[in-house]
Design a protein around this motif. Sequence first.
Motif, PDB file in Angstrom:
ATOM      1  N   ALA A  62    -101.605  68.010  69.941  1.00  0.00           N
ATOM      2  CA  ALA A  62    -101.497  69.447  69.651  1.00  0.00           C
ATOM      3  C   ALA A  62    -100.284  69.725  68.763  1.00  0.00           C
ATOM      4  O   ALA A  62    -100.362  70.504  67.805  1.00  0.00           O
ATOM      5  N   ILE A  63     -99.160  69.075  69.052  1.00  0.00           N
ATOM      6  CA  ILE A  63     -97.953  69.256  68.232  1.00  0.00           C
ATOM      7  C   ILE A  63     -98.200  68.768  66.813  1.00  0.00           C
ATOM      8  O   ILE A  63     -97.828  69.429  65.835  1.00  0.00           O
ATOM      9  N   ASP A  64     -98.851  67.606  66.675  1.00  0.00           N
ATOM     10  CA  ASP A  64     -99.175  67.085  65.343  1.00  0.00           C
ATOM     11  C   ASP A  64    -100.061  68.065  64.577  1.00  0.00           C
ATOM     12  O   ASP A  64     -99.872  68.286  63.374  1.00  0.00           O
ATOM     13  N   ALA A  65    -101.033  68.661  65.265  1.00  0.00           N
ATOM     14  CA  ALA A  65    -101.939  69.619  64.619  1.00  0.00           C
ATOM     15  C   ALA A  65    -101.183  70.865  64.163  1.00  0.00           C
ATOM     16  O   ALA A  65    -101.468  71.426  63.103  1.00  0.00           O
ATOM     17  N   ILE A  66    -100.216  71.305  64.944  1.00  0.00           N
ATOM     18  CA  ILE A  66     -99.408  72.478  64.574  1.00  0.00           C
ATOM     19  C   ILE A  66     -98.610  72.182  63.312  1.00  0.00           C
ATOM     20  O   ILE A  66     -98.563  72.991  62.386  1.00  0.00           O
ATOM     21  N   TYR A  67     -97.967  71.012  63.272  1.00  0.00           N
ATOM     22  CA  TYR A  67     -97.218  70.630  62.065  1.00  0.00           C
ATOM     23  C   TYR A  67     -98.149  70.552  60.855  1.00  0.00           C
ATOM     24  O   TYR A  67     -97.814  71.027  59.764  1.00  0.00           O
ATOM     25  N   ALA A  68     -99.304  69.940  61.014  1.00  0.00           N
ATOM     26  CA  ALA A  68    -100.257  69.810  59.902  1.00  0.00           C
ATOM     27  C   ALA A  68    -100.713  71.176  59.428  1.00  0.00           C
ATOM     28  O   ALA A  68    -100.792  71.429  58.214  1.00  0.00           O
ATOM     29  N   ALA A  69    -101.027  72.084  60.348  1.00  0.00           N
ATOM     30  CA  ALA A  69    -101.464  73.441  59.969  1.00  0.00           C
ATOM     31  C   ALA A  69    -100.370  74.195  59.239  1.00  0.00           C
ATOM     32  O   ALA A  69    -100.646  75.029  58.378  1.00  0.00           O
ATOM     33  N   ALA A  70     -99.116  73.886  59.564  1.00  0.00           N
ATOM     34  CA  ALA A  70     -97.983  74.543  58.899  1.00  0.00           C
ATOM     35  C   ALA A  70     -97.629  73.878  57.572  1.00  0.00           C
ATOM     36  O   ALA A  70     -96.765  74.348  56.841  1.00  0.00           O
ATOM     37  N   GLY A  71     -98.311  72.764  57.273  1.00  0.00           N
ATOM     38  CA  GLY A  71     -98.049  72.057  56.018  1.00  0.00           C
ATOM     39  C   GLY A  71     -96.773  71.251  56.023  1.00  0.00           C
ATOM     40  O   GLY A  71     -96.209  70.957  54.977  1.00  0.00           O
ATOM     41  N   ILE A  72     -96.315  70.871  57.206  1.00  0.00           N
ATOM     42  CA  ILE A  72     -95.077  70.100  57.330  1.00  0.00           C
ATOM     43  C   ILE A  72     -95.435  68.633  57.530  1.00  0.00           C
ATOM     44  O   ILE A  72     -96.135  68.273  58.471  1.00  0.00           O
ATOM     45  N   GLU A  73     -94.951  67.798  56.607  1.00  0.00           N
ATOM     46  CA  GLU A  73     -95.196  66.367  56.719  1.00  0.00           C
ATOM     47  C   GLU A  73     -94.142  65.759  57.641  1.00  0.00           C
ATOM     48  O   GLU A  73     -92.987  66.122  57.592  1.00  0.00           O
TER      49      GLU A  73
END
Length: 77
Positions: A62-73
């Motif tokens: 879930a945390i990885d998905a949040i970062y991806a949705a925010a465009g943060i690599e």
Amino acid sequence: MDNMVFPSRGHSIREVSRGIERWLTVRGNETYDHQLDAVVRGLASGEPLLTEGDDSVGNMAAIDAIYAAAGIERAVG
């Protein structure tokens, strides 16, 4: 309230009543104390922790998905 999310770095509640200001702190253990106590109990008893296994993996996904949705690599490894 001061520092409601990370109370181990200090916390307080400000109350103003009839023009009188008071700063209060809340007694009790901090989140880290509760986490450490759970780990110690789990190691001593051999019982699995409530936050082990699939739950931890799901939280990280879930945390990885949040970062991806925010465009943060994020760096891997």
